[in-house]
Design an enzyme around this catalytic site. Structure first.
Site, PDB file in Angstrom:
ATOM      1  N   ASP A 257       0.849  -1.182   0.000  1.00 16.61           N
ATOM      2  CA  ASP A 257       0.000   0.000   0.000  1.00 16.61           C
ATOM      3  C   ASP A 257       0.896   1.248   0.000  1.00 16.61           C
ATOM      4  O   ASP A 257       1.823   1.324  -0.799  1.00 16.61           O
ATOM      5  CB  ASP A 257      -0.978  -0.041   1.179  1.00 16.61           C
ATOM      6  CG  ASP A 257      -2.116   0.965   1.050  1.00 16.61           C
ATOM      7  OD1 ASP A 257      -3.131   0.641   0.415  1.00 16.61           O
ATOM      8  OD2 ASP A 257      -1.980   2.076   1.597  1.00 16.61           O
TER       9      ASP A 257
ATOM     10  N   HIS B  21      -4.762  -7.837   0.374  1.00 17.51           N
ATOM     11  CA  HIS B  21      -4.013  -6.587   0.381  1.00 17.51           C
ATOM     12  C   HIS B  21      -3.125  -6.436   1.617  1.00 17.51           C
ATOM     13  O   HIS B  21      -2.032  -5.890   1.535  1.00 17.51           O
ATOM     14  CB  HIS B  21      -5.014  -5.436   0.314  1.00 17.51           C
ATOM     15  CG  HIS B  21      -4.391  -4.086   0.243  1.00 17.51           C
ATOM     16  ND1 HIS B  21      -3.614  -3.675  -0.822  1.00 17.51           N
ATOM     17  CD2 HIS B  21      -4.426  -3.028   1.108  1.00 17.51           C
ATOM     18  CE1 HIS B  21      -3.205  -2.435  -0.618  1.00 17.51           C
ATOM     19  NE2 HIS B  21      -3.675  -2.018   0.534  1.00 17.51           N
TER      20      HIS B  21
ATOM     21  N   TYR C 148      -2.710  11.183   1.003  1.00 20.43           N
ATOM     22  CA  TYR C 148      -3.329  11.059  -0.316  1.00 20.43           C
ATOM     23  C   TYR C 148      -3.268  12.391  -1.067  1.00 20.43           C
ATOM     24  O   TYR C 148      -3.016  12.422  -2.279  1.00 20.43           O
ATOM     25  CB  TYR C 148      -4.780  10.598  -0.173  1.00 20.43           C
ATOM     26  CG  TYR C 148      -4.904   9.133   0.168  1.00 20.43           C
ATOM     27  CD1 TYR C 148      -5.197   8.188  -0.811  1.00 20.43           C
ATOM     28  CD2 TYR C 148      -4.707   8.679   1.472  1.00 20.43           C
ATOM     29  CE1 TYR C 148      -5.299   6.850  -0.509  1.00 20.43           C
ATOM     30  CE2 TYR C 148      -4.806   7.339   1.787  1.00 20.43           C
ATOM     31  CZ  TYR C 148      -5.101   6.421   0.791  1.00 20.43           C
ATOM     32  OH  TYR C 148      -5.186   5.090   1.089  1.00 20.43           O
TER      33      TYR C 148
END
Length: 375
Positions: free
Chosen positions: A175, A353, A302
């Site tokens: 990630d 994930h 982000y």
């Protein structure tokens, strides 16, 4: 300012009482008018988790585990960086910096740290494990100005390893951890022997759109699903992190719902988020967002770097483990476009994930196999 200080976690009981009060006063929405998770976190699943959180969950257990591993802080580039540090007893242990992502935290690694540091098989590689909390996550400091993107974090991790006295080391991540680790590979700092990703980053080329290769078709299908149905969180956090931050910092139930949706969609489960992770595991992670109030500060990563995720190429030795339920699976040929010196590749039969969290034994074996190939 470069000193490394021990960090002992002892959350004030008043904070836990406040959490319980907030949980008791939850204002619930009506149940979703669908029988699946297509509109987001299901009311029944969330109520089950919140009831457990309120009555049975024991934060002190997690707190004690983190303290037992060894927690530290140090100031790097004007920011306090929190990290776990577990030294191996082996003289030949390889220093390893592991980076988590969102909505994860260092608790993703609680099930692998001991096995990496002290393998039962004395012939298996051992590691000195360093697991930092990303800036704005967990108990690291919250940046008060812009600029803390993945490249700056990669430079901070390089300084952290130097400061710990590790002259040669390796890096790993998934990630955001994959983005940071890729950035370390691009920087190729002196002493970094190689990297490993459990979220191989790759993008399709023009010819891939017409490919009949089943792996390429699957990757394109997953990419389409992500863009249409699974990326709302990233759009919000990469454009307006402050707006969603108010809810994530003020409402424990809102925070839990935000994270639980991704636990459901991103783990390799059979229809329930609890098929792969326990409620304790999920709540340990939620607490590392709730207690330090990092809903907004974590989301800002982000805003800083999402548009540049996975850009550039890495020339130093790299390895990748492809787990089948990865949110954005990338065929090897895509990955080799960015990892030009790919010395290790393996496709696993299970796992999603959150590789270290979901499949700790497989994750440990992957790191041993990958870094065992790097001189």
């Amino acid at each position: 300012m470069s000193a490394i200080q021990e960090f002992h976690l002892a959350i004030d009981e008043d904070d836990l009482v406040d959490l319980a009060t907030r949980l008791d006063r939850t204002r619930w929405p009506e149940e979703e008018p669908v029988d699946d998770w297509s509109q987001g976190t299901k009311l029944a699943a969330l109520k089950e988790l919140i009831a457990y959180w309120r009555i049975e969950y024991d934060w002190r257990r997690c707190e004690a585990r983190l303290n037992a591993i060894g927690q530290y802080t140090t100031q790097i580039d004007g920011l306090a960086i929190h990290f776990l540090h577990r030294r191996s007893s082996r003289a030949d242990a390889i220093p390893l910096v592991m980076t988590h992502g969102w909505p994860g935290s260092v608790v993703e690694f609680l099930g692998v740290i001991d096995a990496l540091a002290e393998p039962a098989d004395t012939n298996a590689p051992a590691f000195h494990v360093v697991a930092p909390s990303l800036p704005g996550y967990g108990f690291s400091g919250k940046p008060t100005s812009t600029g803390w993107g993945v490249e700056r974090i990669a430079k901070a991790w390089t300084e952290l390893m130097r400061r710990l006295g590790y002259l040669e080391w390796v890096a790993q991540g998934g990630d955001w951890g994959a983005a940071v680790t890729t950035a370390i590979g691009q920087l190729a700092p002196e002493g970094c022997r190689g990297i490993h990703l459990n979220m191989p980053i790759g993008r399709p080329g023009p010819d891939d759109m017409q490919s009949a290769d089943p792996k390429v078709q699957r990757a394109l299908q997953r990419l389409g699903f992500y863009k249409q149905w699974d990326s709302g969180y990233s759009k919000q956090q990469s454009t307006r992190p402050q707006t969603i931050g108010y809810s994530l910092v003020d409402s424990p139930v809102g925070l839990a719902a935000w994270i639980l949706e991704k636990v459901f969609y991103w783990t390799d489960n059979g229809g329930s988020p609890w098929d792969t992770l326990s409620m304790d595991q999920v709540l340990d992670d939620v607490m590392l967002y709730w207690l330090p109030a990092t809903g907004a500060s974590a989301a800002r990563l982000y805003w800083e770097s999402f548009g540049k995720f996975g850009e550039g190429t890495v020339a130093i030795p790299a390895g990748a483990s492809a787990f089948p339920k990865e949110i954005l699976p990338a065929p090897r040929e895509w990955v080799e476009r960015s990892l030009s010196n790919l010395v290790y590749w393996n496709e696993l039969e299970k796992g999603g994930h959150f590789a270290a969290w979901e499949q700790p034994d497989l994750f440990v074996e992957e790191l041993r196999a990958c870094f065992g190939t790097m001189p």
